[in-house]
Design a protein around this motif. Sequence first.
Motif, PDB file in Angstrom:
ATOM      1  N   ALA A 178     -38.231 -73.406   3.656  1.00 16.23           N
ATOM      2  CA  ALA A 178     -39.618 -72.965   3.731  1.00 16.23           C
ATOM      3  C   ALA A 178     -40.359 -73.444   2.497  1.00 16.23           C
ATOM      4  O   ALA A 178     -39.785 -73.583   1.408  1.00 16.23           O
ATOM      5  N   THR A 179     -41.656 -73.708   2.664  1.00 13.42           N
ATOM      6  CA  THR A 179     -42.519 -74.035   1.533  1.00 13.42           C
ATOM      7  C   THR A 179     -43.727 -73.109   1.551  1.00 13.42           C
ATOM      8  O   THR A 179     -44.179 -72.679   2.610  1.00 13.42           O
ATOM      9  N   ALA A 180     -44.219 -72.827   0.358  1.00 19.65           N
ATOM     10  CA  ALA A 180     -45.425 -72.017   0.206  1.00 19.65           C
ATOM     11  C   ALA A 180     -46.124 -72.495  -1.054  1.00 19.65           C
ATOM     12  O   ALA A 180     -45.682 -72.190  -2.162  1.00 19.65           O
ATOM     13  N   GLY A 181     -47.153 -73.303  -0.892  1.00 23.68           N
ATOM     14  CA  GLY A 181     -47.784 -73.925  -2.051  1.00 23.68           C
ATOM     15  C   GLY A 181     -46.804 -74.875  -2.719  1.00 23.68           C
ATOM     16  O   GLY A 181     -46.187 -75.730  -2.076  1.00 23.68           O
ATOM     17  N   ASP A 182     -46.601 -74.704  -4.031  1.00 28.23           N
ATOM     18  CA  ASP A 182     -45.675 -75.552  -4.770  1.00 28.23           C
ATOM     19  C   ASP A 182     -44.238 -75.061  -4.683  1.00 28.23           C
ATOM     20  O   ASP A 182     -43.320 -75.713  -5.191  1.00 28.23           O
ATOM     21  N   THR A 205     -27.130 -68.932   6.502  1.00 28.49           N
ATOM     22  CA  THR A 205     -27.985 -68.373   5.448  1.00 28.49           C
ATOM     23  C   THR A 205     -29.149 -67.615   6.066  1.00 28.49           C
ATOM     24  O   THR A 205     -29.733 -68.069   7.054  1.00 28.49           O
ATOM     25  N   GLU A 206     -29.473 -66.484   5.487  1.00 25.93           N
ATOM     26  CA  GLU A 206     -30.597 -65.679   5.955  1.00 25.93           C
ATOM     27  C   GLU A 206     -31.484 -65.327   4.768  1.00 25.93           C
ATOM     28  O   GLU A 206     -30.984 -64.873   3.733  1.00 25.93           O
ATOM     29  N   PHE A 207     -32.781 -65.543   4.937  1.00 20.89           N
ATOM     30  CA  PHE A 207     -33.700 -65.238   3.835  1.00 20.89           C
ATOM     31  C   PHE A 207     -35.104 -64.977   4.358  1.00 20.89           C
ATOM     32  O   PHE A 207     -35.451 -65.358   5.484  1.00 20.89           O
ATOM     33  N   ASN A 208     -35.885 -64.322   3.526  1.00 21.01           N
ATOM     34  CA  ASN A 208     -37.292 -64.034   3.831  1.00 21.01           C
ATOM     35  C   ASN A 208     -38.177 -64.699   2.793  1.00 21.01           C
ATOM     36  O   ASN A 208     -37.831 -64.731   1.602  1.00 21.01           O
ATOM     37  N   VAL A 209     -39.318 -65.199   3.233  1.00 21.54           N
ATOM     38  CA  VAL A 209     -40.323 -65.752   2.317  1.00 21.54           C
ATOM     39  C   VAL A 209     -41.696 -65.268   2.787  1.00 21.54           C
ATOM     40  O   VAL A 209     -42.040 -65.424   3.964  1.00 21.54           O
ATOM     41  N   THR A 210     -42.472 -64.680   1.888  1.00 24.90           N
ATOM     42  CA  THR A 210     -43.845 -64.284   2.199  1.00 24.90           C
ATOM     43  C   THR A 210     -44.780 -64.863   1.153  1.00 24.90           C
ATOM     44  O   THR A 210     -44.403 -65.032  -0.011  1.00 24.90           O
ATOM     45  N   ASP A 211     -45.973 -65.177   1.579  1.00 29.55           N
ATOM     46  CA  ASP A 211     -47.005 -65.702   0.683  1.00 29.55           C
ATOM     47  C   ASP A 211     -48.297 -64.944   0.975  1.00 29.55           C
ATOM     48  O   ASP A 211     -48.962 -65.197   1.978  1.00 29.55           O
ATOM     49  N   THR A 248     -49.136 -64.946  -4.171  1.00 22.19           N
ATOM     50  CA  THR A 248     -47.823 -64.545  -4.691  1.00 22.19           C
ATOM     51  C   THR A 248     -46.755 -64.777  -3.633  1.00 22.19           C
ATOM     52  O   THR A 248     -46.862 -64.275  -2.517  1.00 22.19           O
ATOM     53  N   VAL A 249     -45.743 -65.553  -3.995  1.00 24.20           N
ATOM     54  CA  VAL A 249     -44.645 -65.864  -3.082  1.00 24.20           C
ATOM     55  C   VAL A 249     -43.465 -64.956  -3.411  1.00 24.20           C
ATOM     56  O   VAL A 249     -42.979 -64.935  -4.545  1.00 24.20           O
ATOM     57  N   ARG A 250     -43.005 -64.223  -2.408  1.00 24.99           N
ATOM     58  CA  ARG A 250     -41.856 -63.336  -2.576  1.00 24.99           C
ATOM     59  C   ARG A 250     -40.695 -63.860  -1.733  1.00 24.99           C
ATOM     60  O   ARG A 250     -40.859 -64.133  -0.547  1.00 24.99           O
ATOM     61  N   ASP A 262     -45.596 -67.440  -8.518  1.00 23.07           N
ATOM     62  CA  ASP A 262     -46.957 -67.854  -8.193  1.00 23.07           C
ATOM     63  C   ASP A 262     -46.898 -69.002  -7.202  1.00 23.07           C
ATOM     64  O   ASP A 262     -46.031 -69.876  -7.305  1.00 23.07           O
ATOM     65  N   GLU A 263     -47.830 -69.011  -6.263  1.00 27.98           N
ATOM     66  CA  GLU A 263     -47.861 -70.055  -5.242  1.00 27.98           C
ATOM     67  C   GLU A 263     -48.038 -71.431  -5.846  1.00 27.98           C
ATOM     68  O   GLU A 263     -47.439 -72.410  -5.404  1.00 27.98           O
ATOM     69  N   SER A 264     -48.870 -71.540  -6.880  1.00 23.93           N
ATOM     70  CA  SER A 264     -49.156 -72.836  -7.494  1.00 23.93           C
ATOM     71  C   SER A 264     -48.680 -72.856  -8.930  1.00 23.93           C
ATOM     72  O   SER A 264     -48.932 -71.933  -9.702  1.00 23.93           O
ATOM     73  N   ASN A 265     -47.952 -73.918  -9.275  1.00 22.58           N
ATOM     74  CA  ASN A 265     -47.524 -74.125 -10.645  1.00 22.58           C
ATOM     75  C   ASN A 265     -48.627 -74.872 -11.393  1.00 22.58           C
ATOM     76  O   ASN A 265     -48.993 -75.981 -11.005  1.00 22.58           O
TER      77      ASN A 265
END
Length: 228
Positions: free
Chosen positions: A109-113, A124-130, A134-136, A164-167
């Motif tokens: 998954a990608t979210a911003g940078d 593999t199991e994972f969650n990503v929220t944006d 803020t990316v969690r 942070d979404e953007s570096n």
Amino acid sequence: MGRSAFRGMVSSVLMILFPASLFAADSNAAMLYINNNGAAWVNGAHVPRASSAIFLGDLLQTRSDSVANINAPGSSITVLSDSLVQFQGAFVDIQHGGISVSTAKGVGATAGDVKVTPASNAWTEFNVTDVDGTVRIAARKGDLTISDGKDVFQLQQGSDKSLDESNPAAEKDNNKKKNKKRASGAVPAAGGGIMNSPLAVGIGGAAIVGVTTWVLVKNDNPASPTRP
């Protein structure tokens, strides 16, 4: 017949003519299922709760009362409610909201940078929220490799991380590259957008159905006021 109904019809034809295993030959295509009684849209066109095809570059949006599942061989992606994501085959680009991924195929998954990928080919199991920049990230099963545009590190199973979404450094470098291209008179590459999804490869011999699907995806953008 409306575009949404026609898209559903083509998806049904694909499912009847070609078993799901054929989609494995091409990560550009997967099956989309809408849960609950809510609504969802692909490239701005409403999709029914029945299963339909989703292709590389398609933009999927869920409403606050709906959840969508993207199923491909070896991977299952749940798109949470009130989310906007772009399906890119080997990964999902989150523009808003979140996803839950279960994969043995390295789907990331990608979210911003920020880029999140399984650290191995194991399940593999994972969650990503944006949300609000803020990316969690939560590693539910298996370790993850995370890049934030500057550093690369691992997140161990059972851990979570907020970024942070953007570096800022990466964003600065990107701006320099863009300015350099403008100064040299480089012409932006045409195409490559959501509506230019490539024809799914590997659906053996079905050229007519494939072309029809490509045309449908190509024209899924909401019509302008001057178009019927």
